[in-house]
Each structure stands twice: as C-alpha cells, then as structure tokens.
Design a protein around this motif. Structure first.
Motif, short mmCIF file in Angstrom:
data_model
loop_
_atom_site.label_atom_id
_atom_site.label_comp_id
_atom_site.label_asym_id
_atom_site.label_seq_id
_atom_site.Cartn_x
_atom_site.Cartn_y
_atom_site.Cartn_z
N ALA A 159 -22.06 13.59 39.63
CA ALA A 159 -22.78 13.63 38.25
C ALA A 159 -23.26 11.79 37.83
O ALA A 159 -24.22 11.42 37.28
CB ALA A 159 -21.52 14.15 37.82
N PRO A 160 -22.20 10.75 37.87
CA PRO A 160 -22.62 9.47 37.61
C PRO A 160 -24.39 9.54 37.50
O PRO A 160 -24.96 8.13 36.74
CB PRO A 160 -21.36 8.40 38.05
N PHE A 161 -24.39 9.43 39.32
CA PHE A 161 -26.08 8.71 39.39
C PHE A 161 -27.08 10.02 39.25
O PHE A 161 -27.45 9.45 39.11
CB PHE A 161 -25.67 8.96 41.63
N ALA A 162 -26.65 10.91 39.15
CA ALA A 162 -27.23 11.85 38.72
C ALA A 162 -27.75 11.75 37.08
O ALA A 162 -28.64 12.79 36.09
CB ALA A 162 -27.06 13.59 38.42
N GLU A 163 -26.89 10.93 36.14
CA GLU A 163 -27.46 10.62 34.81
C GLU A 163 -27.35 9.64 34.50
O GLU A 163 -27.38 8.61 33.88
CB GLU A 163 -26.17 10.85 34.28
N HIS A 164 -28.46 8.67 35.61
CA HIS A 164 -27.95 7.11 35.59
C HIS A 164 -29.30 6.87 34.99
O HIS A 164 -30.07 7.63 34.89
CB HIS A 164 -28.17 6.89 37.45
N PRO A 270 -32.72 8.64 25.95
CA PRO A 270 -33.85 7.37 26.06
C PRO A 270 -32.90 6.57 27.20
O PRO A 270 -33.15 5.30 27.81
CB PRO A 270 -34.71 7.95 25.22
N LEU A 271 -31.94 5.62 25.90
CA LEU A 271 -30.87 4.38 25.95
C LEU A 271 -29.93 4.77 27.58
O LEU A 271 -29.35 3.86 27.64
CB LEU A 271 -30.52 3.85 25.10
N GLY A 272 -30.18 5.99 27.71
CA GLY A 272 -29.26 5.98 28.71
C GLY A 272 -27.68 6.65 28.17
O GLY A 272 -27.73 6.39 26.54
N ASN A 273 -27.12 8.20 28.50
CA ASN A 273 -26.04 8.83 28.26
C ASN A 273 -24.93 8.63 27.58
O ASN A 273 -24.67 7.01 28.69
CB ASN A 273 -25.59 9.67 29.19
N PRO A 274 -24.50 8.10 27.11
CA PRO A 274 -23.42 7.31 26.53
C PRO A 274 -22.14 8.35 27.08
O PRO A 274 -22.55 8.96 27.66
CB PRO A 274 -22.61 7.93 24.51
N LYS A 275 -21.08 6.84 28.14
CA LYS A 275 -20.02 6.63 28.96
C LYS A 275 -18.75 6.50 27.81
O LYS A 275 -18.66 6.64 26.84
CB LYS A 275 -20.20 6.08 29.61
N PRO A 276 -17.74 7.38 28.91
CA PRO A 276 -16.52 7.46 28.09
C PRO A 276 -15.83 6.16 27.51
O PRO A 276 -16.50 4.54 28.56
CB PRO A 276 -15.66 7.84 29.14
N ALA A 277 -15.02 6.03 26.99
CA ALA A 277 -14.50 4.52 26.53
C ALA A 277 -13.70 4.07 27.43
O ALA A 277 -13.53 2.60 27.75
CB ALA A 277 -13.70 4.73 25.41
N GLY A 278 -13.41 4.66 28.53
CA GLY A 278 -12.70 4.40 29.71
C GLY A 278 -12.30 5.13 30.96
O GLY A 278 -12.80 5.89 30.88
N GLY A 279 -11.57 4.74 31.68
CA GLY A 279 -10.81 5.90 32.39
C GLY A 279 -9.86 6.94 32.17
O GLY A 279 -10.01 6.64 30.90
N HIS A 280 -9.10 7.30 32.78
CA HIS A 280 -8.35 8.07 32.53
C HIS A 280 -7.43 7.97 31.55
O HIS A 280 -6.88 9.04 30.63
CB HIS A 280 -7.79 9.09 34.16
N ASP A 281 -6.71 7.19 32.37
CA ASP A 281 -5.21 7.37 31.49
C ASP A 281 -5.70 6.28 29.61
O ASP A 281 -4.89 6.80 28.90
CB ASP A 281 -4.47 5.55 31.66
N LEU A 282 -6.83 5.20 29.96
CA LEU A 282 -6.90 5.39 28.28
C LEU A 282 -7.77 6.36 27.32
O LEU A 282 -7.48 6.40 26.72
CB LEU A 282 -8.36 4.31 28.41
N LEU A 283 -8.81 7.67 28.37
CA LEU A 283 -8.80 8.82 27.80
C LEU A 283 -7.76 9.40 27.32
O LEU A 283 -8.34 10.35 25.77
CB LEU A 283 -9.73 9.25 29.01
N GLY A 401 -19.01 2.18 19.18
CA GLY A 401 -20.64 2.05 18.86
C GLY A 401 -21.57 2.58 19.30
O GLY A 401 -22.87 3.00 18.56
N LEU A 402 -20.86 3.96 20.29
CA LEU A 402 -22.36 5.08 20.77
C LEU A 402 -21.96 6.58 19.90
O LEU A 402 -22.85 7.50 20.17
CB LEU A 402 -22.19 4.71 22.25
N ALA A 403 -20.76 6.27 19.06
CA ALA A 403 -20.31 7.63 18.75
C ALA A 403 -21.86 8.43 18.41
O ALA A 403 -22.08 10.09 18.87
CB ALA A 403 -19.31 7.88 18.04
N ASP A 404 -21.91 7.73 17.47
CA ASP A 404 -23.84 9.03 16.91
C ASP A 404 -24.50 9.57 18.19
O ASP A 404 -25.26 10.90 17.74
CB ASP A 404 -24.52 7.79 15.50
N ARG A 405 -24.63 8.45 18.95
CA ARG A 405 -25.69 8.65 20.31
C ARG A 405 -25.19 9.73 20.81
O ARG A 405 -25.66 11.15 21.91
CB ARG A 405 -25.90 7.89 20.56
N PHE A 406 -23.55 10.17 21.22
CA PHE A 406 -22.65 11.07 21.83
C PHE A 406 -23.31 12.39 21.34
O PHE A 406 -23.00 13.14 21.75
CB PHE A 406 -21.17 10.95 22.08
#
Length: 556
Positions: A159-164, A270-283, A401-406
């Motif tokens: 998935a990360p590569f398919a959305e790169h 187009p600017l790149g899909n917004p990603k999660p704020a962090g990894g498993h524990d942070l989420l 800062g990417l919540a609106d884009r998400f």
C-alpha cells in the motif's frame, strides 16, 4: 476490571458434544418447556459462535500456524453440522409462529423463516467444501511475497508504494502485485470455478434455478431483492459515474498527465495522500482523545477495547490481509483486526472497524443472538458513518496541517468506491446466472462491466488486470458472495450522516448512537427509517448526495 482478550478460552466442540447440546434443546421442546428451550438454544448458539469466531481470528492472525489451520479445518467441518442442528430446531419453533413472535419478535421470525430455506442435510458436504476453498484463497494471498524498491513485502505491505508520490514507484508496486496474480491466476480461476459450481449445486439441490436467490437468503435479506439492487446500480451509473469521471479527469489535468493510468488512481491528492500522524502506538493514543471528544460512551468503549487487548492492527508475516471486526457473543466484546501500513488506509480502516465494534457493543444486551448484529447491509452503515463522523477530530490522526486534505481525499475515495462496488456486485450476478462460464468468459465479463462502471480505467501494460483479472484480488467475491453491494448501499446512508453532521455534529452523533443500539432488531430498510435516513432504493437519493459532494469539492 475489564474483560481481557488474553484470558478468553472457548472449549473446542465435537460432533458428539454438539449433537448432545442441541439435543437437549429438542428434549425441552418435547417436554413442553418452550421458554427454557429458547433460552438454551440461544446459549448454545452463542457458545459455538464464540468458539468459531476465535478460530477464524486465530487463523487470520497467523495463516502459517499448523494449529490454527487444524482448528480452522475443524470449524469448517462442524459449522455445517451446527447449521443443520439449528435449522431443525428453528423448524420446530416455527410451528407456532404467533407464539414465537411474542417470544423473540417478528423480525427474528422472518430471519428464521429465511434460514430454514437455505439448508438441507444434503448440502452439508458442499458447505464444508465451500469453507475449505475459501480458506485456500485466504492462505494463497496471505503467502504472497513481492519485491518493490528492493523490499520484500506481503500484499498489504504494498500500500505505501501504491500511493507513493513518485509515479514510477506506484507503477512498480502495481506491476509486482499483478505479476503475483498472473503467476497464480490459473489456481485462482480453479478455486473460484469450484466455488461457483459448489454454490450452484447447493442451490439446485435446494430447488432454486441458480445461486442468486439462495445467496440473497444466506445474506438474510428479507426486505429487498435483486431487482431493487439492479435499480440502485443504475442510479450509481447515472449519478455517480459522471462525477467520478470528472474527478479523474481533473486529476489528470492537475498533474499534467497525457493519460490517467490505474496506478494513478490511488494517488487521490496531487500533493501526495496525507499520511497518519504517526505509527501504531501514537494512533491508538490519539484515537482515545478523538473518541472522548466525540461525546457519549464512544470513548469509554474504546478504552475497554485497548485495555482489554481487543485490537490487532500491526501488519506482519503470515497475517491475512484486510481488516474486519468479529465478536464473542458469550462475553459481549468485539475484536478489531487490521493491517497498518503507514498510509491513510490505517485511519479509514481503523475508524471503519471501530464503527462495527461500537455497534456490536451498544447492542450487546439485546435479547437473542440474532439481534446482536444487523444484516451486513445495515452493519456497514455503522462502520462507514463513523468514518465521516470522525471528520471534526481527524486532525489528531493525520499529519500536522493536512486534515482538510484528508477529508477531501476521504470523500473522493468514498465516491470513487461506489462505481467499483456495484461493478463487483453486477459481476457476481452475471457469474451465478451463468455458472457454466469458462474462466476466460468470466474475465471477459469483468472487462465489459469495468468499461461500463469505470470507463476511465486504463491498465497500461499491466496485462493481467487489463485482460479482466482485477476481480481476483477482491476476497469478497470468493468468500462472501453478494456481500459487496452492502458497502455501497450503506455508503449511501453513511453519506447522509455526513450531510447531517455538517449542520449538527452532536445531533448526528446522537442519532448514530441510537442506531447502533438498535443492533439487528429490524431489517435494513427498517433501520434506515428508524435513523431518519432516505432509502438507497428511493429514486433521487444518490442524486442529492452527489450534488452536495460536487459542491463541496468545487471540481465542476
């Protein structure tokens, strides 16, 4: 102290113990103890479902485990026996429909009336074979190992590569994915052909012309049929496909591409899909704040999930792909299974499965196991609605800062899913209406329908999906026939929650919580009415949603 998942144990049944357990129910009926028989019947069903749910979960958590596979094989053998035993008792109880309706409710009676038309002892071996073939499909895909950018990953890890943001990386990821399917295509065709033949044979044995009516009954659809679904597909074609086509063309122009290829569809932003704020524990930590802020008892429930260990979200070797929510009806706690991979899907899958879990928890005290979950069409309303209801707090889960884009990406992704979802459904209707299709004819059928519902799709030189093999990656087609339309029907309802929440977030959440508490006490259309929603089968429902989405996106 909250219930701990690690402490849960459910004794493994045997054919002898199951015959004895359900035989005790029959004895109570013989003796005229109808109330006691109903209570014992419900308890035995809850016990078996809890064990079977744990077995399926353990297999998904590690498809390479010999013990997990052995237990799964046992469940595959025993479940048809349990179905036979349950149907026999339901037939006896339905002899007094009026009295039964007083005891369990008219909706449960309708469900049982449907259930008894889906089983006969003559199809028990076919049900075992169907389960075995479904497990073969799961194991085959779970064992996949593909290499992209020098890394070897499973299919979930692509998935990360398919959305790169780099188009070349996206292409490499999709090429690796579809090379796997091309290599295993003949085996996947064999598995599916056997599934189709097994299901068609079951339908003929039970007196149906083909599997379609049996498939609908197995999904416990008591309030609509294939004709209603066909009209809904037409509405998607008329109202949603043009908007999604415009979205895709806007993306092509924005990126200055001469053509939009399949590997470009996953890059929604187009600017790149917004990603999660962090990894498993942070989420997981931030999700607690998010659910607390949303009010009601959602935060309390989530805390119990975390503290009790009822979450398995990390991707790892041997783990089955995808995400789901299961439950253990003897203890009243659900479990969420997913595969975090560092993309925006971590957020949507998590909130989606939390919707299922919250509904099951809210309705845990309803009388009767048949009420704990609604039919899957209604169940998907809870999951998809929560995806939208988290919008005001989604800043916590997304990169700064990417919540609106998400939010924009999530809406576009939801709209884009509708044409694909009805394409999957239409494909299955054609396959089961024509069970004698060859593998090549099935691939040609998918090609034709894909051109109808997804006319923008261009696979370039990805030869396997270009030749009609895309459907083989959709596990529901193999394991859960006719389930997939439920996502699209529910999404039509979930987007109405989105409209409501934009005007009154607290009010939308209150309606949502009430809907979850209703569990499966009504059929799909009854629950839709109870929540004040407009049925997806009503003409114009999608048109209104699409119009508002179009205004929100400002694309045309």
């Amino acid at each position: 102290m909250s219930i701990q998942f690690a402490d849960l144990t459910f004794p493994s049944p045997t054919a002898e113990s199951l015959n004895a357990a359900f035989g005790a129910v029959s004895t109570l009926l013989d003796e005229g103890h109808r109330t006691e028989a109903l209570a014992r019947f419900d308890a035995e069903r809850r016990a078996y479902d809890s064990w079977a749910s744990m077995v399926a979960l353990r297999f998904s958590q590690d498809t390479t485990s010999p013990q997990a596979r052995t237990d799964r094989d046992l469940a595959d053998r025993l479940t048809p026996l349990v179905t036979e035993l349950e149907v026999a008792i339901k037939r006896r109880l339905l002899d007094d429909r009026a009295g039964l309706a007083t005891a369990v409710g008219t909706h449960t009676v309708r469900l049982w009336e449907t259930d008894i038309t889906t089983f006969d002892p003559r199809i028990r071996a076919a049900l075992e074979e169907e389960a075995r073939l479904g497990a073969d499909y799961t194991a085959l895909l779970a064992a996949a190992r593909v290499t992209v950018q020098g890394q070897t990953v499973n299919l979930s890890g692509l998935a990360p590569f398919a959305e790169h943001p780099d188009r070349a990386v996206r292409y490499e990821a999709e090429k690796a994915r579809w090379d796997f399917f091309a290599t295993n295509g003949p085996e996947l065709d064999r598995i599916y052909d056997q599934l189709v033949q097994v299901r068609h044979g079951m339908a003929r044995t039970l007196g149906y012309d083909n599997y379609i009516p049996l498939g609908y009954r197995r999904m416990r659809r008591v309030d609509y049929g294939p004709e209603d679904v066909a009209r809904f597909r037409e509405d998607v074609l008329a109202h949603v496909v043009p908007l999604v086509g415009a979205i895709m063309e806007n993306r092509r122009l924005t990126m200055n591409w001469d053509r939009l290829h399949f590997w470009d569809e996953s890059l929604i932003d187009p600017l790149g899909n917004p990603k999660p704020a962090g990894g498993h524990d942070l989420l997981l930590e931030r999700a607690q704040t998010m659910f607390d802020r949303m009010g009601g008892d959602l935060g309390t429930f989530y805390r119990q999930m975390v503290e009790g260990g009822f979450l398995d979200l990390r991707n790892r070797e041997g783990k089955a792909g995808g995400g789901f929510c299961t439950a253990f009806p003897t203890v009243g706690m659900p479990f969420i299974f997913a595969n975090f991979n560092g993309t925006q899907h971590d957020i949507t899958v998590f909130t989606h499965e939390m919707g299922h879990a919250y509904q099951n928890w809210k309705s845990r005290d309803l009388p009767g196991i048949d009420l704990l979950w609604p039919t899957m069409d209604a169940a998907e309303i809870h999951s998809m609605a929560l995806e939208f209801l988290t919008w005001p707090q989604i800043d916590l889960m997304v990169e700064d800062g990417l919540a609106d884009r998400f939010r924009r990406m999530h809406l576009i992704g939801s709209l884009s899913f509708l044409p694909y979802g009805v394409c999957v459904d239409h494909f299955q209707h054609e396959v089961y209406a024509n069970p004698g299709m060859t593998a090549a004819e099935r691939h040609e059928t998918w090609q034709r329908l894909e051109k109808l519902y997804l006319p923008w799709r261009d696979y370039g030189d990805l030869s396997w999906p270009a030749a009609g093999g895309r459907w083989q990656a959709q596990g529901h087609i193999y394991r859960s026939p006719f389930y997939y339309i439920d996502y699209t029907l529910a999404l039509c309802c979930a987007m109405q929650f989105w409209l409501h929440s934009r005007a009154d977030q607290a009010g939308a959440m209150a309606v949502y919580a009430d809907l979850c508490a209703l569990g499966g006490s009504q059929p799909f259309t009854g629950l839709v009415d109870a929540a004040g929603l407009i049925s997806p089968f009503r003409q114009g429902t999608l048109a209104d949603i699409v119009q508002e989405a179009d205004r929100f996106l400002h694309l045309r």
